[in-house]
Design an enzyme around this catalytic site. Structure first.
Site, PDB file in Angstrom:
ATOM      1  N   CYS A 165      -1.899  -2.862   7.397  1.00  0.00           N
ATOM      2  CA  CYS A 165      -1.767  -3.609   6.406  1.00  0.00           C
ATOM      3  C   CYS A 165      -0.397  -4.449   6.318  1.00  0.00           C
ATOM      4  CB  CYS A 165      -2.143  -2.492   5.485  1.00  0.00           C
ATOM      5  SG  CYS A 165      -4.336  -2.195   4.851  1.00  0.00           S
TER       6      CYS A 165
ATOM      7  N   ASP B  19       0.776  -0.868  -0.140  1.00  0.00           N
ATOM      8  CA  ASP B  19      -0.317  -0.400   0.383  1.00  0.00           C
ATOM      9  C   ASP B  19       0.366   1.603  -0.143  1.00  0.00           C
ATOM     10  OD1 ASP B  19      -1.924  -2.079   0.291  1.00  0.00           O
ATOM     11  OD2 ASP B  19      -2.715  -1.036   1.896  1.00  0.00           O
TER      12      ASP B  19
ATOM     13  N   LYS C  65      -7.581  -4.833  -3.327  1.00  0.00           N
ATOM     14  CA  LYS C  65      -7.639  -5.593  -2.656  1.00  0.00           C
ATOM     15  C   LYS C  65      -9.003  -4.950  -0.922  1.00  0.00           C
ATOM     16  CE  LYS C  65      -4.224  -3.655   1.617  1.00  0.00           C
ATOM     17  NZ  LYS C  65      -4.942  -2.968   1.787  1.00  0.00           N
TER      18      LYS C  65
HETATM   19  C1  VGL Z   1      -4.567   0.999   6.141  1.00  0.00           C
HETATM   20  C2  VGL Z   1      -6.170   1.581   7.343  1.00  0.00           C
HETATM   21  C3  VGL Z   1      -7.226   1.892   6.470  1.00  0.00           C
HETATM   22  C4  VGL Z   1      -3.041   0.034   5.423  1.00  0.00           C
HETATM   23  C5  VGL Z   1      -5.695   0.780   4.656  1.00  0.00           C
HETATM   24  O1  VGL Z   1      -3.012   0.297   4.132  1.00  0.00           O
HETATM   25  O2  VGL Z   1      -2.591   0.409   6.693  1.00  0.00           O
HETATM   26  N1  VGL Z   1      -4.554   1.261   6.910  1.00  0.00           N
HETATM   27  N2  VGL Z   1      -7.342   1.166   5.202  1.00  0.00           N
END
Ligand code: VGL
Ligand code: ZN
Length: 195
Positions: free
Chosen positions: A141, A16, A102
């Site tokens: 994540c 991410d 995802k």
């Molecule tokens: C994430 C908060 C909400 C992440 C994803 O990638 O860690 N954190 N969505």
């Protein structure tokens, strides 16, 4: 930690590293941008060793259940196809990187890159045994992807100098690192990776 030599059966998972998770993004992680040089250096090592590179991305529908407007914990972020969902401009992803989208279901959040994705089967099909993990955010994540990687049977190494935490509570990042270690992950530094 001693040097880790890359070998066949290794893969890199970049979690991410998207604009919305970088400073200036809707859910910016402090210092997230500072990891990118170390991640790029690691990408280059995997590329030189001809080893596969996976990049996950949070890829939410509009009005996803995790957004505050829908009663979730987060400001809107990483809406599929939006500029903020794009990978960081300076992330040097090779064109043959495998992208794992995802949390694409409006009714369910998914922090792990393994949650309702084909990642585990794709890694297994390639004979991957060891997975190196870096990216954002440490206590969401990265943590969740790391514990799932271990549950899926991969030897899991987390690049401690290429992760950053949201820290809704001070210490969340450090606690997550502790949890990953207790789950069986090894924490290494990018500079320990050799070929
Ligand atoms: C994430 C908060 C909400 C992440 C994803 O990638 O860690 N954190 N969505
Ligand atoms: Zn999200």
């Amino acid at each position: 930690m001693n040097r880790v030599t890359l070998t066949r059966g290794d893969a890199l998972l970049i979690v991410d590293v998207q604009k919305d998770f970088l400073p200036g993004g809707t859910l910016g992680v402090a210092g997230g941008d500072l990891l990118i040089p170390a991640i790029n250096q690691t990408i280059e090592r995997f590329r030189q060793a001809d080893l596969p590179i996976y990049a996950s991305r949070d890829w939410h529908p509009l009005r996803h259940c995790s957004f505050q407007e829908q009663g979730g914990p987060w400001p809107p972020h990483c809406v599929a196809g939006s500029p903020g969902a794009g990978f960081a401009d300076n992330l040097d992803l090779p064109p043959d990187s495998q992208i794992i989208s995802k949390a694409t279901d409006i009714r369910n959040d998914a922090y792990s890159a393994f949650d309702h994705t084909s990642l585990a089967s794709r890694l297994q099909a390639l004979g991957i045994r060891r997975l190196f993990i870096c990216g954002l955010a440490t206590e969401f994540c990265v943590l969740s992807s790391t514990t799932d990687a271990i549950k899926s049977g991969f030897t899991t190494l987390v690049l401690g100098d290429a992760i950053a935490a949201i820290e809704n509570q001070a210490g969340d990042g450090a606690r997550a690192i502790d949890t990953m270690k207790r789950a069986g992950a090894t924490i290494i530094s990018c500079s320990n990776i050799g070929t």
